[in-house]
Write a protein that holds these residues in place. Structure first.
Motif, PDB file in Angstrom:
ATOM      1  N   ARG A 172       0.840  -1.192   0.000  1.00 56.54           N
ATOM      2  CA  ARG A 172       0.000   0.000   0.000  1.00 56.54           C
ATOM      3  C   ARG A 172       0.866   1.229   0.000  1.00 56.54           C
ATOM      4  NH1 ARG A 172      -4.959   1.644   3.860  1.00 56.54           N
ATOM      5  NH2 ARG A 172      -5.635   3.379   2.570  1.00 56.54           N
ATOM      6  N   ARG A 174       0.461   5.263   0.498  1.00 52.65           N
ATOM      7  CA  ARG A 174      -0.491   6.317   0.879  1.00 52.65           C
ATOM      8  C   ARG A 174      -0.228   7.527   0.021  1.00 52.65           C
ATOM      9  NH1 ARG A 174      -3.578   5.222   5.642  1.00 52.65           N
ATOM     10  NH2 ARG A 174      -2.854   3.222   6.396  1.00 52.65           N
ATOM     11  N   GLU A 183      -7.403   3.567  -2.896  1.00 56.22           N
ATOM     12  CA  GLU A 183      -6.676   3.569  -1.630  1.00 56.22           C
ATOM     13  C   GLU A 183      -5.207   3.266  -1.797  1.00 56.22           C
ATOM     14  OE1 GLU A 183      -9.298   1.629  -2.088  1.00 56.22           O
ATOM     15  OE2 GLU A 183     -10.901   2.464  -0.898  1.00 56.22           O
TER      16      GLU A 183
END
Lengths: 661, 111
Positions: A172, A174, A183
């Protein structure tokens, strides 16, 4: 301004007592606020002159108009205007106070609230609070449904993500500028357990973004035709269409077929997850294929492997393995294999190993013999070598990270170097061996097809550069032995009764070695061990001579067997390589001769009966001598072993009958 | 892994609607002109806390299962490729067997 300037002088800004009480407490006038001070200052300025001027102007305007009835809202308008003016003053004041943050309020006393004011304050605040509660309650109830839907959407997405996370790495990021619904999840398909020296090329496919589809569910978009699959083939061979097409249809996972089904709301969550999983598998495999191709490219230019590059294009590599074998390795977008293959075949130099002696004599035969015509040799199936190539690269380079042991001794013959430098050489040697052994097998099959009492058995060697076959021949049991069931010398009998003869063909790389049982040794018979009974004869030969040699071995085994049978019966016979001869009374010799011909359509081993008188004992038989003066020859044909045995018994009977006379 | 009857386990979170309704109910109760009834408020609050506990439990399970997957050090991508290769081998062998069977059938039909 022409008028005189007037001055007014302030009182000195000292505090003056307002009052003093009896106990000495002084009361000062309350300090003026800053704003009050300003107001008072503003008030001091006499704007009367300006106001009068305005009023005069207004009066002039008014007198010019006709006197109209006063508008009934006039006073209200004036009041509002006054209020507006006051409000604007207050607003200016507030702005000034706000801007000037050095302002502090010196002190203010709140006016004491009157009792009814207090009560009304409480009532107002209570009412406001209740109103807020009601408002919040309504908000909660209204948003319950929407919230549940939102949670359901998110639950689908994250549920799918969790399931995929069990198999694939999720990372992931950000992002600062997150679009709603993104996301920042990605699937990372790069395997960092690979050997770092071996892998150069990090694929652009390694990172797959996770996106939302129209329904908020997890979706992966892979650009079509970005996934390549490896294809290996032989130049000059017909493309194995059938095999490849079925594989392609079963495993065609390109995203095109799924994007075409947009609007399929009925795809359940399971199916969505499976679809994404399949796509990820395909991308993962494509990355591996690219790396294998890259490695093969690098190794091919390393001249020590014995493989040379004969052609190179984008995503296409053509190699020569020696002995005229040309192969190609290419990366094709998944789903488009066949077109590339045909293009390759027509563009490039064909292979020189296509056999030329295949179809001679076919036209002369009728359908009955069609099964005996020589099969045209074809290249072995290229798909299996594609898989083999992938496997050896996978094991020796990519499998290292898991601590897999180096392949056991039976398989690798000096193969695994850590950076894979010997892999291509090993592969090409295995491939050459396989091509050669397939030719050997074709020859053996041709022979065995035509001889009914020969069986061909393949012996697995578990070695990629060795192949082995056994030709076995079962001979009928002797009539004399069928009746005897003596138990005393069963071991003797077992070893002496030879019902099966074998010839073994072993191919190592490209050397053919033929081995067969030879004549039995008498000493070994009594020792009772089967290895010592028969001597092993070994010969090396080349491919062209193989059929003849095999047939000769088989024929000589038959002769041996007949010889043994004759000995069992008690007849003294002479045995030559392909000839068994009996002596008749008058010095005549009766010979049973085997003739081998691998190209014979009806059968490869045929038999001749030759009778010669004593004058030509030394002369060996040659087929091409047609002089029949001193010998008599009869062609017996292609006999089965039973018939041959019967013939032998007849001949023996003839000899003994002749001897009796 | 999935709880029975749910397609994705996160759908155990369907109670969030109930939670909000309860909260709304409590607010309404508090704002009622006659004053809040204690037992009603208490029941609602109890149910609310129970549901919150259930939801938290569900989330905790999911997070635990998400964290149970192999950490990056024990990546299985290599053996995954091995499985893909095995799969291709199986397909190949099956096609060979099919061809053999076809040959046999043709032979029997011809005979």
């Amino acid at each position: 301004m022409e008028e005189n300037i007037q001055l007014s002088i302030d009182k000195l800004p000292i505090k003056r007592l307002d009052a003093i009480e009896e106990n000495g407490l002084e009361r000062f006038p309350p300090d003026l606020d800053h704003d009050e001070k300003r107001l008072s200052l503003i008030r001091r300025i006499d704007f009367a002159w300006a106001v009068e001027k305005d009023e005069q102007k207004k009066k002039q305007k008014k007198t010019s108009k006709e006197a109209s009835t006063p508008w009934q809202w006039q006073s209200m308008v004036e009041n509002l205007q006054l209020a507006h003016q006051e409000l604007s003053v207050i607003i200016d004041l507030i702005n000034t106070v706000e801007a000037n943050d050095a302002v502090t309020v010196a002190g203010m006393t709140r006016p004491k609230p009157l009792p009814n004011e207090a009560l009304s304050d409480i009532a107002v605040s209570a009412a406001t609070k209740l109103q807020c509660y009601r408002h919040v309650g309504k908000y909660f109830k209204q948003s319950a449904k929407a919230f549940e839907q939102q949670v359901a959407r998110e639950a689908r997405f994250y549920g799918a993500l969790i399931r995929l996370q069990q198999n694939w790495k999720v990372k992931r990021q950000r992002l600062a500028s997150i679009a709603p619904g993104n996301e920042g999840f990605t699937f990372d398909l790069f395997d960092n357990s690979y050997d770092p020296e071996a892998i150069n090329r990090s694929s652009a496919l390694s990172t797959v973004r996770v996106e939302h589809d129209a329904a908020g569910m997890l979706a992966i978009n892979v650009p079509p035709n970005s996934c390549h699959s490896l294809q290996f083939g032989f130049l000059g061979a017909q493309p194995d269409d059938i095999l490849r097409k079925s594989n392609i249809n079963n495993s065609n996972l390109s995203s095109k077929s799924y994007l075409g089904e947009s609007g399929e709301e009925s795809l359940s969550d399971d199916e969505c997850v499976k679809k994404s999983h399949l796509l990820l598998r395909e991308v993962h495999l494509a990355i591996f294929n690219e790396q294998v191709f890259d490695l093969v490219n690098r190794e091919a230019f390393n001249s020590s492997t014995g493989v040379s590059v004969t052609g190179i294009r984008e995503n296409y590599l053509q190699l020569s393995l020696g002995q005229g074998t040309f192969v190609f390795l290419s990366l094709v977008p998944s789903g488009q294999d066949n077109q590339k293959v045909e293009g390759a075949v027509t563009d490039n130099v064909g292979n020189a190993i296509l056999p030329s002696d295949t179809l001679e004599g076919v036209k002369l035969q009728d359908a009955k013999h069609s099964i005996h015509k020589k099969k045209k040799w074809q290249f072995p199936n290229s798909l299996s070598y594609e898989i083999y190539l992938q496997q050896i690269f996978h094991e020796h380079i990519f499998g290292r990270g898991i601590g897999k042991p180096i392949s056991s001794g039976t398989r690798a013959s000096g193969v695994p170097a850590k950076d894979g430098s010997g892999l291509l050489g090993h592969f090409s040697m295995s491939l050459s061996h396989r091509i050669f052994s397939s030719k050997v097998l074709a020859e053996l099959e041709n022979v065995v097809c035509k001889v009914p009492y020969l069986q061909l058995i393949t012996n697995p060697t578990w070695h990629s550069r060795t192949s082995s076959w056994t030709l076995s021949m079962k001979v009928p049991q002797s009539i004399l032995r069928m009746g005897s069931h003596t138990k005393t010398n069963i071991a003797f009998e077992k070893n002496a009764v030879k019902s099966q003869f074998w010839t073994k063909v072993v191919v190592n790389d490209d050397c053919i070695n033929v081995e067969r049982e030879g004549a039995p040794k008498v000493v070994g018979l009594f020792k009772g061990k089967s290895e010592e009974i028969h001597s092993m004869n070994r010969y090396d030969c080349n491919l062209a001579d193989l059929p003849v040699i095999i047939l000769q071995q088989v024929a000589s085994q038959i002769i041996n067997w007949l010889y043994q049978e004759a000995l069992m019966v008690g007849i003294k016979a002479n045995r030559d390589f392909l000839c068994l001869s009996f002596e008749l009374e008058q010095g005549e010799t009766l010979c049973l001769v085997a003739h081998v011909d691998p190209d014979d359509i009806d059968g490869c081993i045929s038999w001749w009966l030759v009778m010669e008188d004593s004058f030509v004992e030394e002369r060996k038989l040659h087929i091409d001598i047609t002089d029949g003066a001193s010998e008599y020859r009869k062609f017996l044909g292609h006999l089965s072993l039973d018939l041959l045995y019967a013939t032998l018994m007849d001949l023996i009977g003839l000899c003994s009958a002749g001897g009796g006379q | 892994m999935d709880s029975q009857g749910q397609t994705t386990s996160l759908q155990r979170l369907h109670n969030v609607e109930k939670v909000l309704e309860l909260a709304g109910g409590v607010m309404d109760e508090l704002s009622s002109p006659t004053g809040p009834r204690k037992e009603v408020v208490q029941n609602h609050c109890l149910e609310f806390m129970q549901l919150i506990k259930d939801i938290q439990g569900a989330l905790r399970d999911e997070i635990k299962s998400a964290c149970e997957y192999r950490p990056f050090e024990n990546c299985d991508y290599g053996s995954r490729i091995g499985s893909e290769i095995c799969f291709k081998k199986l397909e190949f062998v099956m096609s060979q067997l099919d061809r053999m069977k076809q040959t046999m059938d043709e032979y029997h039909a011809a005979v």
